[in-house]
Design a protein around this motif. Structure first.
Motif, PDB file in Angstrom:
ATOM      1  N   HIS A   1      92.105  10.926 -18.924  1.00  0.00           N
ATOM      2  CA  HIS A   1      91.722   9.555 -18.655  1.00  0.00           C
ATOM      3  C   HIS A   1      90.664   9.880 -17.666  1.00  0.00           C
ATOM      4  N   GLY A   2      91.039  10.475 -16.358  1.00  0.00           N
ATOM      5  CA  GLY A   2      89.872  10.510 -15.229  1.00  0.00           C
ATOM      6  C   GLY A   2      88.653  11.148 -15.729  1.00  0.00           C
TER       7      GLY A   2
ATOM      8  N   THR B   1      87.369  11.457 -18.434  1.00  0.00           N
ATOM      9  CA  THR B   1      86.407  10.610 -19.562  1.00  0.00           C
ATOM     10  C   THR B   1      85.560   9.770 -18.681  1.00  0.00           C
ATOM     11  N   ARG B   2      86.242   9.161 -17.404  1.00  0.00           N
ATOM     12  CA  ARG B   2      85.423   8.418 -16.825  1.00  0.00           C
ATOM     13  C   ARG B   2      84.175   8.968 -16.121  1.00  0.00           C
TER      14      ARG B   2
ATOM     15  N   ALA C   1      81.461   9.798 -18.512  1.00  0.00           N
ATOM     16  CA  ALA C   1      80.690   8.908 -18.957  1.00  0.00           C
ATOM     17  C   ALA C   1      79.668   8.702 -17.921  1.00  0.00           C
ATOM     18  N   VAL C   2      80.122   8.785 -16.680  1.00  0.00           N
ATOM     19  CA  VAL C   2      79.062   8.684 -15.353  1.00  0.00           C
ATOM     20  C   VAL C   2      77.948   9.839 -15.711  1.00  0.00           C
TER      21      VAL C   2
ATOM     22  N   ASN D   1      84.610   8.026 -24.305  1.00  0.00           N
ATOM     23  CA  ASN D   1      85.663   7.168 -24.040  1.00  0.00           C
ATOM     24  C   ASN D   1      86.927   7.964 -24.466  1.00  0.00           C
TER      25      ASN D   1
ATOM     26  N   THR E   1      81.479   2.588 -22.742  1.00  0.00           N
ATOM     27  CA  THR E   1      81.447   3.956 -22.225  1.00  0.00           C
ATOM     28  C   THR E   1      82.564   3.925 -20.946  1.00  0.00           C
ATOM     29  N   GLY E   2      82.930   4.939 -20.782  1.00  0.00           N
ATOM     30  CA  GLY E   2      83.884   5.296 -19.429  1.00  0.00           C
ATOM     31  C   GLY E   2      85.301   4.649 -19.487  1.00  0.00           C
ATOM     32  N   GLU E   3      85.673   4.151 -20.731  1.00  0.00           N
ATOM     33  CA  GLU E   3      86.926   3.229 -20.912  1.00  0.00           C
ATOM     34  C   GLU E   3      88.062   4.191 -21.451  1.00  0.00           C
ATOM     35  N   THR E   4      89.196   3.869 -21.121  1.00  0.00           N
ATOM     36  CA  THR E   4      90.455   4.522 -21.921  1.00  0.00           C
ATOM     37  C   THR E   4      91.209   3.380 -22.392  1.00  0.00           C
TER      38      THR E   4
END
Length: 252
Positions: free
Chosen positions: A156-157, A159-160, A163-164, A174, A234-237
């Motif tokens: 999860h981390g 993924t963020r 995305a950045v 995501n 983007t950047g979401e779980t």
């Protein structure tokens, strides 16, 4: 169809959640490379637009080969779904180093370096979508799952962060955090209980929707995340658990 002209690579796509994603991608017009350790079953192997790739994703040397083979076969890559992973139950006192290393290699290292290998192919296509399969156990925990929970919270981390870093390349990233999704393993687990019927009823009661999820329902969400319809996401779980983690337990 939402994925016409798209090329996807899905790890662990032959069964369970991965199969639900692959089936929905194919229904929506994508071409799909399915990566797993064993050969594809005959139904998938004979399906037009499917490429089977056998690989051990715990071996980093195979990750770039996998991406290259998929891109060469189909002419590029637009979508990467990091679904393959493992889980074992061990108390803190029983976790073995080699088990920890294998879980982190498959559940965290492979997704990152497979994304790295897919990156140039997505860049040549003008962007893409990376979908990491996390878990509600990246948010909460069941007993004996310390290593598994760590790997999914890490996904999860990561993924963020991905995305950045990749946003300027028009590559979105995501994660889906599924709850209890029906599979051969989950059905075998329920059947092993002293009273399988009561166990299933108790499991269903954990969910406000009074049922567990199906692989195709994860596939439905993956289709949306892979398609141009989610172009600003983007950047979401995204938790997909039938409301299980939204429901506070009662003491009776």
């Amino acid at each position: 169809m939402q994925l016409t002209g798209k090329i996807a690579l899905v790890t662990g796509g032959g069964q369970g959640i991965g199969r639900g994603i692959v089936d929905r991608f194919l229904e929506e017009g994508a071409q799909v490379a399915v990566v797993q350790r064993r050969p594809l079953d005959s139904a998938l192997e004979q399906y037009p637009g499917v490429l089977g790739i056998q690989a051990d994703l715990s071996a980093t040397s195979e990750l770039s080969v996998v991406a290259e083979r998929a891109a060469e076969h189909f002419g590029g890559l637009d979508i990467l779904v990091n679904n393959a992973g493992i889980m074992f139950e061990r108390s803190i006192s029983q976790i073995r180093l080699e088990e920890w290393d294998l879980m982190i290699a498959l559940n965290m290292r492979a997704p990152l370096f497979l994304a790295q290998a897919a990156l140039p192919h997505m860049q040549r296509r003008g962007g893409g979508s990376i979908i990491n399969i996390g878990s509600i156990e990246g948010l909460g925990a069941n007993p004996g799952h310390a290593a598994y929970c760590a790997s999914k919270a890490g996904i999860h981390g990561m993924t963020r962060a991905m995305a950045v870093d990749l946003g300027e390349e028009n590559i979105r990233c995501n994660a889906i955090a599924p709850g209890w999704i029906t599979s051969e393993l989950s059905e075998a687990y329920l059947a092993s209980q002293p009273d399988p019927v009561a166990a299933r009823e108790a499991l269903n009661r954990l969910h406000p929707l009074r049922r567990v999820g199906q692989p195709a329902e994860v596939g439905d969400l993956a289709v949306y995340l892979a398609s141009d319809r989610s172009s600003f996401l983007t950047g979401e779980t995204i938790v997909l658990d039938g409301g299980r983690t939204a429901k506070l337990p009662l003491p009776f």
